[in-house]
Design an enzyme around this catalytic site. Structure first.
Site, mmCIF file in Angstrom:
data_model
loop_
_atom_site.group_PDB
_atom_site.id
_atom_site.type_symbol
_atom_site.label_atom_id
_atom_site.label_comp_id
_atom_site.label_asym_id
_atom_site.label_seq_id
_atom_site.Cartn_x
_atom_site.Cartn_y
_atom_site.Cartn_z
ATOM 1 N N ILE A 9 0.823 -1.206 0.000
ATOM 2 C CA ILE A 9 0.000 0.000 0.000
ATOM 3 C C ILE A 9 0.861 1.262 0.000
ATOM 4 O O ILE A 9 0.550 2.235 -0.684
ATOM 5 C CB ILE A 9 -0.955 -0.007 1.216
ATOM 6 C CG1 ILE A 9 -1.979 -1.143 1.082
ATOM 7 C CG2 ILE A 9 -1.676 1.328 1.354
ATOM 8 C CD1 ILE A 9 -2.825 -1.366 2.320
ATOM 9 N N ARG A 29 12.548 0.332 5.540
ATOM 10 C CA ARG A 29 13.742 -0.339 6.075
ATOM 11 C C ARG A 29 14.743 -0.714 5.000
ATOM 12 O O ARG A 29 15.926 -0.838 5.266
ATOM 13 C CB ARG A 29 13.352 -1.608 6.831
ATOM 14 C CG ARG A 29 12.580 -1.345 8.090
ATOM 15 C CD ARG A 29 12.216 -2.627 8.762
ATOM 16 N NE ARG A 29 11.372 -3.431 7.863
ATOM 17 C CZ ARG A 29 10.856 -4.591 8.169
ATOM 18 N NH1 ARG A 29 11.096 -5.141 9.320
ATOM 19 N NH2 ARG A 29 10.093 -5.226 7.314
ATOM 20 N N ASP A 55 13.981 1.965 10.457
ATOM 21 C CA ASP A 55 13.186 0.870 10.998
ATOM 22 C C ASP A 55 12.346 1.462 12.116
ATOM 23 O O ASP A 55 12.810 1.642 13.244
ATOM 24 C CB ASP A 55 14.081 -0.246 11.526
ATOM 25 C CG ASP A 55 13.285 -1.436 12.037
ATOM 26 O OD1 ASP A 55 12.044 -1.329 12.184
ATOM 27 O OD2 ASP A 55 13.904 -2.477 12.300
ATOM 28 N N TYR A 147 -2.384 -8.178 16.333
ATOM 29 C CA TYR A 147 -2.427 -7.292 15.175
ATOM 30 C C TYR A 147 -3.750 -6.546 15.136
ATOM 31 O O TYR A 147 -3.780 -5.315 14.978
ATOM 32 C CB TYR A 147 -2.223 -8.086 13.888
ATOM 33 C CG TYR A 147 -2.422 -7.249 12.640
ATOM 34 C CD1 TYR A 147 -1.397 -6.435 12.171
ATOM 35 C CD2 TYR A 147 -3.627 -7.266 11.934
ATOM 36 C CE1 TYR A 147 -1.568 -5.656 11.034
ATOM 37 C CE2 TYR A 147 -3.803 -6.496 10.805
ATOM 38 C CZ TYR A 147 -2.776 -5.689 10.361
ATOM 39 O OH TYR A 147 -2.950 -4.918 9.238
ATOM 40 N N THR A 182 0.253 -7.937 0.706
ATOM 41 C CA THR A 182 1.041 -6.754 0.376
ATOM 42 C C THR A 182 2.509 -7.136 0.273
ATOM 43 O O THR A 182 2.922 -8.181 0.718
ATOM 44 C CB THR A 182 0.887 -5.652 1.451
ATOM 45 O OG1 THR A 182 1.295 -6.173 2.717
ATOM 46 C CG2 THR A 182 -0.530 -5.158 1.536
#
Length: 182
Positions: A9, A29, A55, A147, A182
């Protein structure tokens, strides 16, 4: 500024914003992947795209990113908080370090970036923040519990931040994409 710009995305946001004429700051990253995305950008300001390897799951990384932008004279008018990760499986027995990194990225970093860049935007009287949540944040989701909880936070936080910044000229939006690779 687009976090998680090296793929998925975030990459799509970066490409779309460049096509619309934005000069984008790509954050991720993997510098090689960021370079690849930069090479795909087209638009009036595509050549002005900047890269920042960071990061954001690491403590202090959000503050470091903000400081870097300020030092380089890059005022951020649009913040796309897209970087995120997920830990799949039963929470009990999950790797605590992986859970902490996910929460650091999905919650702590996003919150810090909103606080830092949101303050800059409010002092200028304009700006936009787009926080990428998830459809998963609307429900308790077994085997994806941590999550989903982080993405529930993103939605609740975004709604509250929108109210806090409403009079400042800064808009806050939360995107809730469905499930896809993704």
């Amino acid at each position: 500024l687009v976090t998680g710009a090296s793929g998925g995305i975030g990459r799509e946001f970066a490409l779309a914003l460049a096509r619309e004429g934005w000069a984008v700051i790509l954050v991720g990253r993997n510098e090689a992947r960021l370079q690849a995305v930069k090479s795909e950008l087209v638009g009036a300001n595509a050549a002005k795209a900047e890269l920042v390897r960071a990061d954001l799951s690491e403590p202090g990384a959000a503050a470091g990113l903000h400081a870097s932008c300020v030092e380089r004279g890059w005022p951020v008018e649009l913040l796309v908080n897209n970087a995120g990760s997920g830990v799949f499986g039963a929470c009990a027995g999950s790797d605590p370090a992986a859970l902490e990194a996910m929460i650091g990225l999905n919650v702590s970093s996003l919150t810090s970036l909103c606080a830092l860049f949101g303050s800059d935007m409010a002092s200028r009287g304009s700006g936009r923040i787009l926080n990428v949540g998830s459809f998963a944040g609307l429900n308790a989701t077994p085997y994806f519990a941590s999550y989903a909880a982080t993405k529930s936070y993103v939605l609740s936080f975004s709604l509250a931040l929108r109210a806090e910044l409403a009079a400042s000229g800064v808009s806050v939006t939360c995107l809730l994409p469905g499930y896809f690779a993704t």
